[in-house]
Write a protein that holds these residues in place. Structure first.
Motif, PDB file in Angstrom:
ATOM      1  N   LEU A   1      51.226  80.752  63.811  1.00 40.07           N
ATOM      2  CA  LEU A   1      50.577  79.558  64.349  1.00 40.07           C
ATOM      3  C   LEU A   1      49.077  79.587  64.072  1.00 40.07           C
ATOM      4  O   LEU A   1      48.487  78.582  63.660  1.00 40.07           O
TER       5      LEU A   1
ATOM      6  N   LEU B   1      48.248  76.611  73.567  1.00 44.64           N
ATOM      7  CA  LEU B   1      49.648  76.675  73.159  1.00 44.64           C
ATOM      8  C   LEU B   1      50.235  77.920  73.801  1.00 44.64           C
ATOM      9  O   LEU B   1      49.817  79.039  73.495  1.00 44.64           O
TER      10      LEU B   1
ATOM     11  N   ASP C   1      53.645  80.197  75.318  1.00 43.28           N
ATOM     12  CA  ASP C   1      55.064  80.515  75.388  1.00 43.28           C
ATOM     13  C   ASP C   1      55.390  80.812  76.852  1.00 43.28           C
ATOM     14  O   ASP C   1      54.902  81.803  77.400  1.00 43.28           O
TER      15      ASP C   1
ATOM     16  N   LEU D   1      55.305  75.683  74.148  1.00 42.24           N
ATOM     17  CA  LEU D   1      56.184  75.852  72.988  1.00 42.24           C
ATOM     18  C   LEU D   1      57.322  76.767  73.414  1.00 42.24           C
ATOM     19  O   LEU D   1      57.087  77.925  73.771  1.00 42.24           O
ATOM     20  N   THR D   2      58.534  76.265  73.397  1.00 42.71           N
ATOM     21  CA  THR D   2      59.632  77.014  73.997  1.00 42.71           C
ATOM     22  C   THR D   2      60.920  76.923  73.189  1.00 42.71           C
ATOM     23  O   THR D   2      61.153  75.945  72.473  1.00 42.71           O
TER      24      THR D   2
ATOM     25  N   LEU E   1      57.138  71.208  73.684  1.00 40.67           N
ATOM     26  CA  LEU E   1      57.712  71.078  72.350  1.00 40.67           C
ATOM     27  C   LEU E   1      58.609  72.275  72.059  1.00 40.67           C
ATOM     28  O   LEU E   1      58.374  73.379  72.557  1.00 40.67           O
ATOM     29  N   SER E   2      59.616  72.043  71.250  1.00 38.03           N
ATOM     30  CA  SER E   2      60.486  73.133  70.830  1.00 38.03           C
ATOM     31  C   SER E   2      59.742  74.049  69.866  1.00 38.03           C
ATOM     32  O   SER E   2      58.910  73.604  69.075  1.00 38.03           O
ATOM     33  N   LYS E   3      60.055  75.342  69.938  1.00 38.81           N
ATOM     34  CA  LYS E   3      59.454  76.287  68.998  1.00 38.81           C
ATOM     35  C   LYS E   3      59.841  75.976  67.555  1.00 38.81           C
ATOM     36  O   LYS E   3      59.170  76.420  66.621  1.00 38.81           O
TER      37      LYS E   3
ATOM     38  N   VAL F   1      59.697  73.102  66.239  1.00 37.46           N
ATOM     39  CA  VAL F   1      58.988  71.911  65.788  1.00 37.46           C
ATOM     40  C   VAL F   1      58.299  72.199  64.454  1.00 37.46           C
ATOM     41  O   VAL F   1      57.821  73.312  64.208  1.00 37.46           O
TER      42      VAL F   1
ATOM     43  N   LEU G   1      53.574  69.419  64.951  1.00 41.56           N
ATOM     44  CA  LEU G   1      52.654  70.116  65.846  1.00 41.56           C
ATOM     45  C   LEU G   1      51.222  69.643  65.608  1.00 41.56           C
ATOM     46  O   LEU G   1      50.471  69.389  66.560  1.00 41.56           O
TER      47      LEU G   1
END
Length: 252
Positions: A21, A60, A62, A87-88, A108-110, A112, A117
């Motif tokens: 990231l 951001l 987790d 972000l999960t 948001l989904s990891k 993504v 993003l």
């Protein structure tokens, strides 16, 4: 028009994910700082302070770092004007609603894409929504619905006696009435009477229904003493407890 760079802090359990990231967002022109995952003994307050020192515009995070720590980060930093993006890998949408309820700007989904993003970060910079308002309301409503269900199930479990909780723990772990009777050195009729009382107190009509209440309450029963099917002995008993509610908080 070139979007203005954004000051971003990344906090995630998996170092490779966080590093990827950081590289991608830095390449897109953003100022990115990556924090290492905290030690398990790190308090929620220290975690919040560590992130706050980086002065991010966007965090951001987790949420799997630590339930209490992630919840404290979202709640505290969002109130201080930081746009927290969760972000999960979690697929339970009630959990998403819980994070939004705590103050997350978006979830948001990891999985993504980088394009999406970056679009989300641009939207934050421009003060626009990342998730549609109706979708946010739906997710938060789902969170409240599931949280109320969890608390209702826990209230029903609280009505059980200690022995009834032990019997229910056996049922959760798949033990039969005869096996429960053998472990506690009582008759099968006694165990059936206890099971009948459990069903009445939980408001269900079957052992499967009782187990369902335990799961919906996120009850983590002790591993009960069990008959060793090979040697005839019994195992150890560990303390029971509850898992986290939707959104990360624990307890009833």
């Amino acid at each position: 028009m070139v979007p203005a760079p954004c000051k971003i802090t990344v906090l995630a359990r998996h170092e490779m994910f966080a590093e990827a990231l950081q590289v991608a967002l830095t390449s897109a022109g953003h100022e990115v700082q990556r924090l290492s995952p905290p030690e398990s003994s790190t308090s929620a307050t220290r975690l919040v302070e560590a992130v706050a020192r980086t002065c991010p515009r966007v965090l951001l995070v987790d949420p799997d770092l630590d339930h209490d720590g992630a919840s404290a980060l979202i709640r505290t930093l969002s109130r201080c004007g930081v746009s927290v993006v969760v972000l999960t890998a979690e697929i339970d949408r009630a959990r998403w609603g819980g994070w939004l309820f705590l103050g997350a700007y978006a979830v948001l989904s990891k999985s993504v894409s980088l394009t999406d993003l970056l679009a989300a970060i641009r939207a934050i910079g421009a003060g626009r929504e990342v998730l549609a308002r109706d979708e946010c309301h739906r997710l938060v409503a789902l969170y409240h619905q599931q949280r109320n269900e969890v608390r209702d199930c826990r209230a029903r479990l609280d009505a059980l006696t200690q022995r009834e909780r032990e019997v229910l723990a056996h049922l959760v772990h798949g033990d039969t009435v005869s096996e429960i009777a053998a472990v506690h050195v009582v008759s099968e009729a006694t165990v059936r009477t206890q099971v009948k009382s459990i069903l009445a107190k939980l408001g269900v009509t079957s052992q499967l229904g009782a187990v369902s209440v335990a799961f919906r309450a996120r009850w983590r029963p002790a591993v009960p003493a069990r008959v060793d099917r090979e040697g005839g002995g019994t195992g150890d008993v560990r303390a029971d407890g509850f898992g986290s509610e939707p959104g990360g908080s624990t307890g009833a």
